[in-house]
Each structure stands twice: as C-alpha cells, then as structure tokens.
Design an enzyme around this catalytic site. Structure first.
Site, PDB file in Angstrom:
ATOM      1  CE1 TYR A   1      35.227  44.384  48.612  1.00 30.57           C
ATOM      2  CE2 TYR A   1      33.207  43.992  49.843  1.00 30.57           C
ATOM      3  CZ  TYR A   1      34.400  44.675  49.674  1.00 30.57           C
ATOM      4  OH  TYR A   1      34.763  45.631  50.584  1.00 30.57           O
TER       5      TYR A   1
ATOM      6  CE  LYS B   1      37.797  43.628  51.218  1.00 26.63           C
ATOM      7  NZ  LYS B   1      39.068  44.260  51.665  1.00 26.63           N
TER       8      LYS B   1
END
Length: 281
Positions: free
Chosen positions: A182, A186
């Site tokens: 993640y 991002k």
C-alpha cells in the site's frame, strides 16, 4: 474496542456535505465535466455529491454496476436536471479505461476534471504478503491511476486545460508496518503526480494529489470488524481524536479543482487530522 457507527447512506454524510457546500463557493465548476473513478461509493461517491451541488456534469466509473446505478439514481433525484453518465469498468484494464474515457468525451465534448480516486487497501505483514496481493495493490493503485491519467491527459492536453486529482494517501508520504504494498503504491502515485504536473503544466493542466489519512468508509469499517484495525488505538493516535469524513476529502477536491487553486500544482495535500505530523510514542 469501540464500535464504529455505520453511516446511513453507504459512507456518505450527506447532511454534513450539504452544510459544507450548499452555498456554492465554487461557481466556476458549474458545467464542468468531471470524471470520477471509484465514483459509486466512499470518497468517490462523496466527491460526486460535492461536484453535483456545484452544478458539474458527472461521469462515474466503477467496477460495481449495482452501486453505480444507485448513485446515478440518487444524484438525479436530489439534483433534477443534473447530467450523470456511468461507466462500468476496471481501471486495471487499459482498453476498458480508454473506451470509457472516449465515450465520455463523445458524450460531453470534453473532460475538465479527473478525480482519479479508485483504489484498494492492502494491510498484511510483509512476510505474509503473497505476490498476488502485491501485484493487485500495484495494479489497482498505481497502474490503474496511470491508465486513467494518461487517457484523460491526452484529451486535456489537446484542449489546453484540465485538472487531475490523484487520490494517494498519507501513507504515500509516511511509512507504516504491514503496509509495504500500500505504501509503495501510494508513494508512487505521489511521484506520478509530480511528474505529470511538471510535464503537462505548459499545456494548461494542473495535477495534484489528495493524501487522506484514516477516513470512515465501508473499507475502514471492514478493517475494524475483521480485527485488522484497532479503532480505539487509531483514535488515540490521531491528534484530531476522530476519523476523517468523506465530505471533508470531497470539499478539498472542490477547492483544488477550482480556480481558487489555480497556482497549486504538483502537490500532495495531506488531510489526516495531524497523524503524519505527530511523532507518537
């Protein structure tokens, strides 16, 4: 552990949103064509509501056809006369993305704002993170964002104007354990934002990223329910002592898409209640 209250309308606090935007401070957005990925629920749905309040024409893309149909019906019932079209597609399919963008361009004649919002969470210990999980997070959060930005960007460069807002995360700017895929995806979205901003600015485009902290959605509710998120610890760790609301991210998107933010470009705007500022011990 405290219970996280269920939101009455699938992750959107409509009353609070109306309180924020009912006076229409962003009149320059009226009539603009706004393409929203992940627009059927959560933050994307709140964005659709916020831009609808301000008279925008909407194109909502999502993989969930049922929620898309529901969102379209609700928006048209609440704002009679609003133009809302929907596209069922996965942002990981570059051909489907291109076809959806082409359809919206053909329908409305232009695309003024891309809210590149669709994404997933990935919260697993790194030693247990399967290659398929890693690929899924990168494919949706990064590749999907790129496909949408590139396809819409081609149209915006040709028309000489446009705003792209990529939904990153505070975890694209700070690290956390058990979020390797993640955080990596991002952080890449933040850097993609910066590259596109400097590359496309001479053509009249602005590209920025929204970097929310913990926002109460069906996703965070599910993480709490399955024991993958400690709600009490989360609130204690957040200086604001609460989760963010979807309408707060949506109103930030309104500002960044409007002429009020005309000189803001290439930035990742963090909205996390002070989480990433606080050195917690």
């Amino acid at each position: 552990m405290s219970d996280v209250p269920q939101q009455a309308q699938q992750d959107i606090d409509a009353h609070a949103l109306h309180e924020q935007v009912q006076y229409k401070n962003f009149s320059d957005l009226a009539g603009k064509v706004v393409f929203i990925t992940g627009g059927a629920s959560g933050i994307g749905r709140a964005m659709a509501e916020a831009f609808a309040v301000n008279g925008a024409r909407l194109a909502l893309l999502d993989i969930n056809a049922g929620l898309l149909e529901k969102a379209q019906a609700e928006l048209q019932a609440t704002y009679p006369g609003i133009e809302v079209t929907t596209c069922v597609a996965s942002i990981t399919d570059e051909v489907a993305v291109e076809n959806a963008v082409a359809d919206v361009q053909a329908l409305f004649g232009r695309i003024d704002v891309l809210l590149n919002n669709a994404g997933i969470s990935m919260n697993k210990p790194t030693l247990e993170l399967a290659p398929a999980d890693w690929r899924r997070a990168i494919d949706i959060n990064l590749n999907g964002a790129f496909y949408c930005a590139q396809s819409v960007g081609r149209r915006m460069v040709a028309q000489g104007s446009g705003v792209i807002l990529n939904t990153a995360s505070m975890y694209g700017t700070v690290a956390a354990p058990e979020r390797a895929a993640y955080c990596a995806s991002k952080a890449a979205v933040v850097m993609l934002t910066k590259v596109l901003a400097v590359e496309w600015a001479p053509s009249g485009l602005r590209v920025n990223a929204l970097a929310p902290g913990y926002v109460q959605t069906a996703l965070t509710d599910e993480l709490v329910r399955t024991g993958r998120m400690d709600y009490d610890a989360l609130i204690k760790r957040t200086p604001a002592r609460r989760l963010g609301k979807t309408h707060e991210v949506a109103t930030l998107a309104l500002f960044l898409a409007s002429d009020s933010a005309a000189y803001i470009n290439g930035q990742a705007i963090v909205a996390d209640g002070g989480w990433s500022t606080y050195s917690y011990i």
